[in-house]
Design an enzyme around this catalytic site. Structure first.
Site, mmCIF file in Angstrom:
data_model
loop_
_atom_site.group_PDB
_atom_site.id
_atom_site.type_symbol
_atom_site.label_atom_id
_atom_site.label_comp_id
_atom_site.label_asym_id
_atom_site.label_seq_id
_atom_site.Cartn_x
_atom_site.Cartn_y
_atom_site.Cartn_z
ATOM 1 N N LYS A 164 0.826 -1.212 0.000
ATOM 2 C CA LYS A 164 0.000 0.000 0.000
ATOM 3 C C LYS A 164 0.857 1.257 0.000
ATOM 4 O O LYS A 164 0.522 2.240 -0.651
ATOM 5 C CB LYS A 164 -0.959 0.019 1.193
ATOM 6 C CG LYS A 164 -2.084 -0.990 1.034
ATOM 7 C CD LYS A 164 -3.208 -0.702 1.996
ATOM 8 C CE LYS A 164 -4.348 -1.684 1.755
ATOM 9 N NZ LYS A 164 -5.422 -1.570 2.729
ATOM 10 N N LYS A 202 -4.070 -10.373 -5.669
ATOM 11 C CA LYS A 202 -5.391 -10.661 -5.082
ATOM 12 C C LYS A 202 -6.438 -9.649 -5.572
ATOM 13 O O LYS A 202 -6.102 -8.499 -5.879
ATOM 14 C CB LYS A 202 -5.311 -10.656 -3.556
ATOM 15 C CG LYS A 202 -4.984 -9.301 -2.968
ATOM 16 C CD LYS A 202 -5.203 -9.238 -1.461
ATOM 17 C CE LYS A 202 -4.960 -7.809 -0.986
ATOM 18 N NZ LYS A 202 -5.361 -7.497 0.348
ATOM 19 N N LYS A 238 -10.232 -4.243 -3.112
ATOM 20 C CA LYS A 238 -11.141 -3.096 -3.092
ATOM 21 C C LYS A 238 -10.465 -1.844 -3.625
ATOM 22 O O LYS A 238 -11.104 -0.956 -4.147
ATOM 23 C CB LYS A 238 -11.536 -2.772 -1.635
ATOM 24 C CG LYS A 238 -12.509 -3.739 -1.037
ATOM 25 C CD LYS A 238 -12.885 -3.328 0.380
ATOM 26 C CE LYS A 238 -11.885 -3.809 1.397
ATOM 27 N NZ LYS A 238 -12.413 -3.990 2.758
HETATM 28 P P1 TYM Z 1 -10.194 -6.272 4.545
HETATM 29 O O1 TYM Z 1 -11.318 -5.319 4.790
HETATM 30 O O2 TYM Z 1 -9.126 -5.887 3.591
HETATM 31 O O3 TYM Z 1 -10.762 -7.654 4.044
HETATM 32 C C1 TYM Z 1 -11.803 -8.325 4.730
HETATM 33 C C2 TYM Z 1 -11.603 -9.824 4.643
HETATM 34 O O4 TYM Z 1 -11.593 -10.254 3.274
HETATM 35 C C3 TYM Z 1 -10.437 -11.041 3.026
HETATM 36 N N1 TYM Z 1 -10.007 -10.793 1.645
HETATM 37 C C4 TYM Z 1 -9.876 -11.747 0.724
HETATM 38 N N2 TYM Z 1 -10.062 -13.077 0.775
HETATM 39 C C5 TYM Z 1 -9.852 -13.784 -0.361
HETATM 40 N N3 TYM Z 1 -9.475 -13.221 -1.544
HETATM 41 C C6 TYM Z 1 -9.275 -11.888 -1.638
HETATM 42 N N4 TYM Z 1 -8.923 -11.338 -2.800
HETATM 43 C C7 TYM Z 1 -9.473 -11.093 -0.471
HETATM 44 N N5 TYM Z 1 -9.367 -9.758 -0.206
HETATM 45 C C8 TYM Z 1 -9.687 -9.601 1.089
HETATM 46 C C9 TYM Z 1 -9.403 -10.536 4.029
HETATM 47 O O5 TYM Z 1 -8.417 -11.509 4.273
HETATM 48 C C10 TYM Z 1 -10.255 -10.265 5.243
HETATM 49 O O6 TYM Z 1 -10.450 -11.441 6.002
HETATM 50 N N6 TYM Z 1 -7.461 -5.577 8.648
HETATM 51 C C11 TYM Z 1 -8.600 -6.286 8.095
HETATM 52 C C12 TYM Z 1 -9.877 -5.986 8.842
HETATM 53 C C13 TYM Z 1 -9.749 -6.196 10.300
HETATM 54 C C14 TYM Z 1 -9.698 -7.441 10.984
HETATM 55 C C15 TYM Z 1 -9.564 -7.117 12.361
HETATM 56 C C16 TYM Z 1 -9.759 -8.763 10.567
HETATM 57 C C17 TYM Z 1 -9.652 -5.226 11.235
HETATM 58 N N7 TYM Z 1 -9.549 -5.761 12.474
HETATM 59 C C18 TYM Z 1 -9.472 -8.113 13.321
HETATM 60 C C19 TYM Z 1 -9.667 -9.755 11.544
HETATM 61 C C20 TYM Z 1 -9.520 -9.440 12.906
HETATM 62 C C21 TYM Z 1 -8.778 -5.870 6.661
HETATM 63 O O7 TYM Z 1 -8.351 -4.842 6.246
HETATM 64 O O8 TYM Z 1 -9.560 -6.709 5.924
#
Ligand code: TYM
Length: 329
Positions: free
Chosen positions: A112, A195, A198
């Site tokens: 990022k 991957k 968003k």
């Molecule tokens: P975030 O918002 O980027 O993504 C949310 C969830 O989606 C999964 N993910 C994917 N899985 C498969 N293929 C993909 N292309 C893909 N893109 C995203 C991510 O692995 C995630 O599980 N930091 C985290 C949010 C968060 C969090 C937490 C998660 C904040 N606090 C505590 C677990 C525990 C995040 O940015 O996810």
């Protein structure tokens, strides 16, 4: 006593089928087995610039997506991260324990910050995994169901929990990450080496959970493919493998069944079939989503935050005492 799971999604950009297949879908499957807490990670979202009104709308939308995906508020606790102040408080304390080198190793930060220029990106982007560790550790979480891209952050969470426990005495449960099977990484439609994301530059990278049928068909038609024309599931054909993964995860068919269905046919037929599978899944999903009112979800979040606050505040009382802060009263 059931073990606890905790997970969250950032309300930044449009949630896509990667988020659903990699994370949210398995939450619904785990909610009976575990005591589940799911948060909308708005504090994480502001590590990139957000328009305030859009952030508010997206925060509600994510909570609605949880519900439309089958997360039952009678069984789980749903809340908005910024509503529980202990998250930022614990993040500060853990931030004094984490090492710069540990944060510098985080691939998500490297990716990022490279996009925007490391020296220009906010310090929040750098310390983001510490906040995530606080989210998880506040609730004595045993299991964190996420996609593969978050596993490195969970490893760091484990390190910080152990470091705190070693220094101040047993306080935190050491959590484990949990991946769903094939959904652990859904790749970008326009670039199967990265991957689905968003924050991708092109909307042809992802299928958003709110895309309409025409948009879905258009995006799948434009998805990159590999050389050759047969429909085979193989590591040599990463683009097709990713599309077949999406097909199998949303249809319940195996990769072999999909190969058999499209034997002697080409990409055109396969992509049409895939479009129907995705539309067939997303249309009823979107109908459910549209049926959830702002008021209904706000009420669920209000109830959820009470439970979350009670747990977080009890944990922080213990943490403050261990660290050596003088009680206020
Ligand atoms: P975030 O918002 O980027 O993504 C949310 C969830 O989606 C999964 N993910 C994917 N899985 C498969 N293929 C993909 N292309 C893909 N893109 C995203 C991510 O692995 C995630 O599980 N930091 C985290 C949010 C968060 C969090 C937490 C998660 C904040 N606090 C505590 C677990 C525990 C995040 O940015 O996810």
């Amino acid at each position: 006593m059931k073990q606890r799971i905790f997970s969250g999604v950032q309300p930044s950009g449009n949630l896509h089928i990667g988020n659903y297949l990699g994370a949210i879908r398995q939450w619904g499957e785990l909610q009976d087995q575990y005591e589940a807490i799911f948060s909308v990670a708005d504090l994480h979202a502001i590590t990139a610039p957000q328009d305030p009104e859009t952030l508010r709308q997206k925060t509600l939308e994510i909570a609605k997506i949880y519900l439309a995906a089958g997360i039952d508020p009678e069984k789980c606790t749903l809340f908005v991260q910024s509503h529980v102040k202990e998250h930022t408080e614990l993040a500060w304390i853990l931030g004094t324990l984490v090492r710069m080198a540990e944060l510098e190793r985080m691939t998500q930060y490297k990716d990022k910050s490279q996009k925007g220029g490391a020296s220009e990106s906010g310090a929040g982007l750098f310390t983001y995994p510490v906040l995530m560790a606080a989210d998880i550790l506040l609730y004595d979480t045993a299991v964190v169901p996420v996609g593969k891209d978050q596993m490195q952050h969970i490893e760091l969470t484990r390190t910080l929990a152990k470091r705190f426990n070693d220094r101040f005495g047993e306080t935190f449960v050491i959590p484990e990450g949990k991946l769903s099977k094939e959904g652990q990484v859904i790749m970008g439609l326009d670039d199967p080496s990265k991957k689905m994301s968003k924050s991708a530059a092109s909307e042809y990278n992802y299928i958003s959970l709110t895309d309409d049928a025409d948009t879905i068909r258009k995006k799948i038609k434009k998805a990159v493919t590999d050389s050759g024309s047969e429909i085979v599931y193989s590591d040599d054909k990463p683009a097709l493998k990713n599309l077949i993964n999406i097909y199998t995860l949303l249809s319940g068919k195996t990769a072999q069944e999909v190969e058999e269905m499209y034997q002697g046919k080409g990409y055109g037929d396969f992509k049409e079939g895939l479009s129907e599978v995705v539309v067939g899944f997303l249309t009823p999903f979107q109908e459910k989503l549209a049926g959830i009112s702002d008021e209904a979800v706000e009420e669920i979040l209000r109830k959820g935050v009470e439970k979350a606050r009670a747990l977080a505040s009890a944990k922080m009382t213990q943490v403050r005492e261990r660290v050596g802060f003088l009680p206020a009263e």
